[in-house]
Design a protein around this motif. Sequence first.
Motif, short mmCIF file in Angstrom:
data_model
loop_
_atom_site.label_atom_id
_atom_site.label_comp_id
_atom_site.label_asym_id
_atom_site.label_seq_id
_atom_site.Cartn_x
_atom_site.Cartn_y
_atom_site.Cartn_z
N GLU A 26 0.82 -1.22 0.00
CA GLU A 26 0.00 0.00 0.00
C GLU A 26 0.85 1.27 0.00
O GLU A 26 0.39 2.33 -0.44
N THR A 27 2.08 1.21 0.47
CA THR A 27 2.95 2.39 0.50
C THR A 27 3.91 2.44 -0.69
O THR A 27 4.77 3.32 -0.76
N ALA A 28 3.78 1.51 -1.64
CA ALA A 28 4.70 1.47 -2.78
C ALA A 28 4.37 2.55 -3.80
O ALA A 28 3.22 3.00 -3.91
N ASP A 29 5.38 2.98 -4.57
CA ASP A 29 5.18 3.89 -5.70
C ASP A 29 4.81 3.14 -6.97
O ASP A 29 4.07 3.64 -7.81
N VAL A 30 5.38 1.95 -7.12
CA VAL A 30 5.16 1.18 -8.34
C VAL A 30 5.18 -0.30 -7.97
O VAL A 30 5.97 -0.75 -7.14
N PRO A 45 -0.38 0.83 -5.50
CA PRO A 45 -0.34 1.92 -6.48
C PRO A 45 -1.00 1.56 -7.80
O PRO A 45 -1.14 0.39 -8.16
N ASP A 46 -1.36 2.61 -8.54
CA ASP A 46 -1.94 2.40 -9.87
C ASP A 46 -0.87 2.04 -10.90
O ASP A 46 -1.16 1.36 -11.89
N GLU A 47 0.35 2.54 -10.68
CA GLU A 47 1.42 2.28 -11.66
C GLU A 47 1.91 0.84 -11.49
O GLU A 47 2.41 0.45 -10.44
N ARG A 48 1.78 0.07 -12.59
CA ARG A 48 2.13 -1.34 -12.54
C ARG A 48 2.90 -1.74 -13.80
O ARG A 48 2.58 -1.28 -14.89
N ASN A 69 10.11 3.79 -4.64
CA ASN A 69 9.71 2.75 -3.70
C ASN A 69 9.03 1.64 -4.48
O ASN A 69 7.85 1.75 -4.85
N VAL A 70 9.77 0.55 -4.75
CA VAL A 70 9.32 -0.51 -5.66
C VAL A 70 8.98 -1.77 -4.87
O VAL A 70 9.72 -2.18 -3.98
N VAL A 71 7.85 -2.38 -5.24
CA VAL A 71 7.50 -3.71 -4.72
C VAL A 71 7.44 -4.67 -5.91
O VAL A 71 6.77 -4.39 -6.91
#
Length: 411
Positions: A26-30, A45-48, A69-71
């Motif tokens: 939930e705290t990721a940027d991408v 995030p919406d960016e995937r 911040n990448v997951v």
Amino acid sequence: MNKIQIIGVGDDGVEGLTNHARAIIETADVLVGPANLLPKIAIGPDERIESGSDLHRLGETLRELSSRNVVLLAGGDPLFYGTARFLCDALGKDQFEVVPHVSSMQLAFARVKESWDDAYLTNLATQPLDRVVERIRTADRVGLFTTEEITPSALAAALLDRRIDYFNVYVCENLGSPDERVTQGDLSSLQGQTFGALNVMVLVRRQGVADRPQQMEGKRLFGNPDDQFLQSKPKRGLLTPMEVRCIALAVMDLGPTSIVWDVGAGSGSLAIEASQIVNGGQVYAIEMDAEDFGLMTDNAERYGCDTLIPVHGQAPEALAALPDPDVIFVGGTGRAVGELVDQIFDRLRPGGRFVVNVASPDNLVGVQTAFQRRNIEPSVRMVNIARGNYQLDRLRFEAVNPSFLISGTKP
């Protein structure tokens, strides 16, 4: 640089994640992940970005995103035959944090109520089918990730082709999801069936089945009698005797993934037995005599040595294109064994073992001198074997020609 978070995801998607894993997403940027996992994660995030199947390209993508911040999503336990193993080796362990999920392999063994602590576990995407089949032959329990090309049905056919028909088999599909299914039967019943791509295959040997296939009765992992190897009649007796072979293989200190050179392999007795120990590495058997080379390939075929690579040529020229070895064995009957040791010693990897078997004191001195020039104090064994023979009612002993084993470890 932010650390990349690798999150293991099961077939049940978000529902199977811990609160800790959810908070990271939930705290990721991408969010980066395979096409089949991204739709299962409705949070974050919406960016995937789809990771695809090219792991080298995935590594480049992660480098480009290093300031964010990448997951990265991965199936099950990312370190169990997963992407995390490759990425940690390629980019460095300090670049990642890993939050595992239960592996689908663990789930499969749990579903069939079998222990997996001593099972043979493998992935058909990374191992040759022939090698996997031979490992299955002597296993008690097996867990496999299949592929689109090598399906459970195809593996069952390959096993039955080699008369391996003594396993109960389970195919576990879509583990942890609502459409989970476990199919149980024998190998014959699997032929012609189709299964989902997300499956794990578990094989359990039936009780009382022999460990050795019928066609291999009387053949040993090492220490096979000399007369089980084809030898050319004029040179009969030049084969490394069984007792010397056993000692040499022990001194060579082989591991399952060792790279081995047998220089002057003759008809291949030592190289063949080394390859049966080195079932995940390679044994390069170098022989210049055409007749002996042909006998070596015949012997290797009889023993089913899929990790032995015969090399027809003369050392040191024939060694130039070979990978650097962890172990070198030289069977020396020529006059220049010490010189050969000198010429090829630098190819041995640091910490590797060099073992030489010679029959004459002159060659012993030559090899000792070559070792000492490298500041290595050689270990020397004189092997003198006598075999018992019954003549009428009396036991007599017939001596095998004595030989010397010289060994050393490269610093």
